[in-house]
Scaffold this motif. Sequence first.
Motif, mmCIF file in Angstrom:
data_model
loop_
_atom_site.group_PDB
_atom_site.id
_atom_site.type_symbol
_atom_site.label_atom_id
_atom_site.label_comp_id
_atom_site.label_asym_id
_atom_site.label_seq_id
_atom_site.Cartn_x
_atom_site.Cartn_y
_atom_site.Cartn_z
ATOM 1 N N GLU A 11 1.023 -1.298 0.082
ATOM 2 C CA GLU A 11 -0.209 -0.115 0.095
ATOM 3 C C GLU A 11 0.833 1.235 0.052
ATOM 4 O O GLU A 11 0.608 2.072 -0.691
ATOM 5 N N VAL A 12 2.078 1.076 0.887
ATOM 6 C CA VAL A 12 2.894 2.603 0.923
ATOM 7 C C VAL A 12 3.991 2.099 0.111
ATOM 8 O O VAL A 12 4.660 0.887 0.447
ATOM 9 N N LYS A 54 3.642 6.384 -3.031
ATOM 10 C CA LYS A 54 2.032 5.854 -2.890
ATOM 11 C C LYS A 54 1.708 5.662 -1.551
ATOM 12 O O LYS A 54 2.492 5.346 -0.658
ATOM 13 N N GLY A 55 0.540 5.768 -1.166
ATOM 14 C CA GLY A 55 -0.395 5.485 0.002
ATOM 15 C C GLY A 55 0.109 6.226 1.143
ATOM 16 O O GLY A 55 0.097 6.107 2.313
ATOM 17 N N ALA A 56 0.368 7.635 1.255
ATOM 18 C CA ALA A 56 0.814 8.633 1.964
ATOM 19 C C ALA A 56 -0.374 8.707 3.119
ATOM 20 O O ALA A 56 0.009 8.894 4.266
ATOM 21 N N SER A 57 -1.567 8.557 2.574
ATOM 22 C CA SER A 57 -2.559 8.790 3.449
ATOM 23 C C SER A 57 -2.812 7.307 4.551
ATOM 24 O O SER A 57 -3.552 7.469 5.332
ATOM 25 N N SER A 58 -2.067 6.434 4.031
ATOM 26 C CA SER A 58 -2.145 5.134 4.714
ATOM 27 C C SER A 58 -0.705 4.790 5.781
ATOM 28 O O SER A 58 -0.480 4.111 6.400
ATOM 29 N N LYS A 71 6.633 5.575 12.193
ATOM 30 C CA LYS A 71 5.676 5.560 11.080
ATOM 31 C C LYS A 71 5.479 3.902 10.679
ATOM 32 O O LYS A 71 6.479 3.465 10.526
ATOM 33 N N CYS A 73 2.326 1.354 7.994
ATOM 34 C CA CYS A 73 1.509 1.362 7.378
ATOM 35 C C CYS A 73 0.047 0.772 8.115
ATOM 36 O O CYS A 73 0.056 -0.270 8.569
ATOM 37 N N THR A 74 -0.970 1.450 7.894
ATOM 38 C CA THR A 74 -2.030 1.275 8.789
ATOM 39 C C THR A 74 -2.971 0.263 8.089
ATOM 40 O O THR A 74 -3.992 -0.390 8.755
#
Length: 140
Positions: A11-12, A54-58, A71, A73-74
């Motif tokens: 995802e990230v 990619k996936g900064a909001s996660s 930090k 990955c959610t």
Amino acid sequence: MNYETSCFCGEVRFTVTGTPEAQGYCHCASCRTWSAGPVNAFTLWKPESLEVTKGASSIGTFNKTPGSSRKWCTKCGGHLFTDHPGFGLVDIYAAMLPSLRFEPGVHVHYQETVLPIKDGKPKFKDMPAEMGGSGATLPE
Ligand SMILES: [Zn+2]
Ligand SMILES: [Zn+2]
């Protein structure tokens, strides 16, 4: 040099460019309980070396102390990197950069070790003096 990587689930994604400022192992209890590993292999970079593609909001953030924004990955829980704003550096876990030739130069927080590593590298009791530590070293 350019290093591309992603979290456990993909995802990230992020890219790291240049050469690290320092590389080594942290033996502190915080890294241990955060990483669920006996030591944390770190590579320190200037923040501008890191680009999340990619996936900064996660990306989740947890601060146990103001000096370390950890930090992950959610979506998958995989760890990514730790911001150290006080040092002006970001720690990108060495395991996240499989194409980087990991060349550890130093051990920090060795007084807390549960996994002594006899590699002939300096073993700082806490941190080097230039990073706010005592600068004291310990035997292997
Ligand atoms: Zn993920
Ligand atoms: Zn640590």
